[in-house]
Motif scaffolding. Sequence first.
Motif, PDB file in Angstrom:
ATOM      1  N   VAL A  29       0.842  -1.203   0.000  1.00 50.84           N
ATOM      2  CA  VAL A  29       0.000   0.000   0.000  1.00 50.84           C
ATOM      3  C   VAL A  29       0.874   1.249   0.000  1.00 50.84           C
ATOM      4  O   VAL A  29       0.650   2.185  -0.768  1.00 50.84           O
ATOM      5  N   ALA A  30       1.888   1.256   0.835  1.00 47.70           N
ATOM      6  CA  ALA A  30       2.753   2.433   0.960  1.00 47.70           C
ATOM      7  C   ALA A  30       3.525   2.731  -0.325  1.00 47.70           C
ATOM      8  O   ALA A  30       3.829   3.888  -0.611  1.00 47.70           O
TER       9      ALA A  30
ATOM     10  N   ARG B 147      -2.602   2.326  -8.194  1.00 52.11           N
ATOM     11  CA  ARG B 147      -3.854   1.881  -7.585  1.00 52.11           C
ATOM     12  C   ARG B 147      -3.602   0.948  -6.414  1.00 52.11           C
ATOM     13  O   ARG B 147      -2.591   0.268  -6.337  1.00 52.11           O
ATOM     14  N   ILE B 148      -4.589   0.933  -5.533  1.00 55.23           N
ATOM     15  CA  ILE B 148      -4.636   0.016  -4.399  1.00 55.23           C
ATOM     16  C   ILE B 148      -5.989  -0.665  -4.496  1.00 55.23           C
ATOM     17  O   ILE B 148      -7.029   0.002  -4.495  1.00 55.23           O
TER      18      ILE B 148
ATOM     19  N   THR C 183      -2.881   8.180  -7.193  1.00 55.45           N
ATOM     20  CA  THR C 183      -3.182   6.842  -6.698  1.00 55.45           C
ATOM     21  C   THR C 183      -4.673   6.716  -6.414  1.00 55.45           C
ATOM     22  O   THR C 183      -5.258   7.582  -5.782  1.00 55.45           O
ATOM     23  N   ARG C 184      -5.267   5.637  -6.914  1.00 54.89           N
ATOM     24  CA  ARG C 184      -6.689   5.376  -6.718  1.00 54.89           C
ATOM     25  C   ARG C 184      -6.851   4.175  -5.796  1.00 54.89           C
ATOM     26  O   ARG C 184      -6.081   3.230  -5.848  1.00 54.89           O
ATOM     27  N   VAL C 185      -7.908   4.189  -4.984  1.00 53.59           N
ATOM     28  CA  VAL C 185      -8.168   3.099  -4.043  1.00 53.59           C
ATOM     29  C   VAL C 185      -9.545   2.509  -4.314  1.00 53.59           C
ATOM     30  O   VAL C 185     -10.523   3.251  -4.478  1.00 53.59           O
ATOM     31  N   ARG C 186      -9.585   1.186  -4.349  1.00 48.43           N
ATOM     32  CA  ARG C 186     -10.854   0.463  -4.440  1.00 48.43           C
ATOM     33  C   ARG C 186     -10.832  -0.629  -3.383  1.00 48.43           C
ATOM     34  O   ARG C 186      -9.864  -1.379  -3.273  1.00 48.43           O
ATOM     35  N   VAL C 187     -11.905  -0.691  -2.612  1.00 50.36           N
ATOM     36  CA  VAL C 187     -12.027  -1.704  -1.562  1.00 50.36           C
ATOM     37  C   VAL C 187     -13.341  -2.437  -1.783  1.00 50.36           C
ATOM     38  O   VAL C 187     -14.410  -1.809  -1.833  1.00 50.36           O
TER      39      VAL C 187
END
Length: 117
Positions: A70-71, A76-77, A107-111
């Motif tokens: 993640v760091a 993307r994450i 940076t894009r995040v999808r959970v």
Amino acid sequence: SERVTCMKLARIITIRRRFESHSPSRTSMSSVEALIDTIAAHGPVYPIDATKIRLLRNPSDFYDELKAGVASAQKRIVLASLYVGTGPLERELIDVISQRLERSSTTRVRVLLDCVR
């Protein structure tokens, strides 16, 4: 589509069960190669150099690797989980994600979480 993917997975599981029940030795190299060939015939295969694989021996190794990934994420994450708890480890992971987003506007995040839990 999702239905096709589930059907492929069900077929691979069925093939694997048949293969294991007829395989004389589950540990022989020819058996492993035959299983890989069978699975490869029904979906994508991603060759990996065995020297690049590092075993994660316990949950804390996995968690440390997750935070490091993640760091260092550039674009993307993407995380999928049954749930995100409320304890100190989960809060630390959320903090690492937040810090990554503060340092990178690209940076894009999808959970993906299980909505039933």
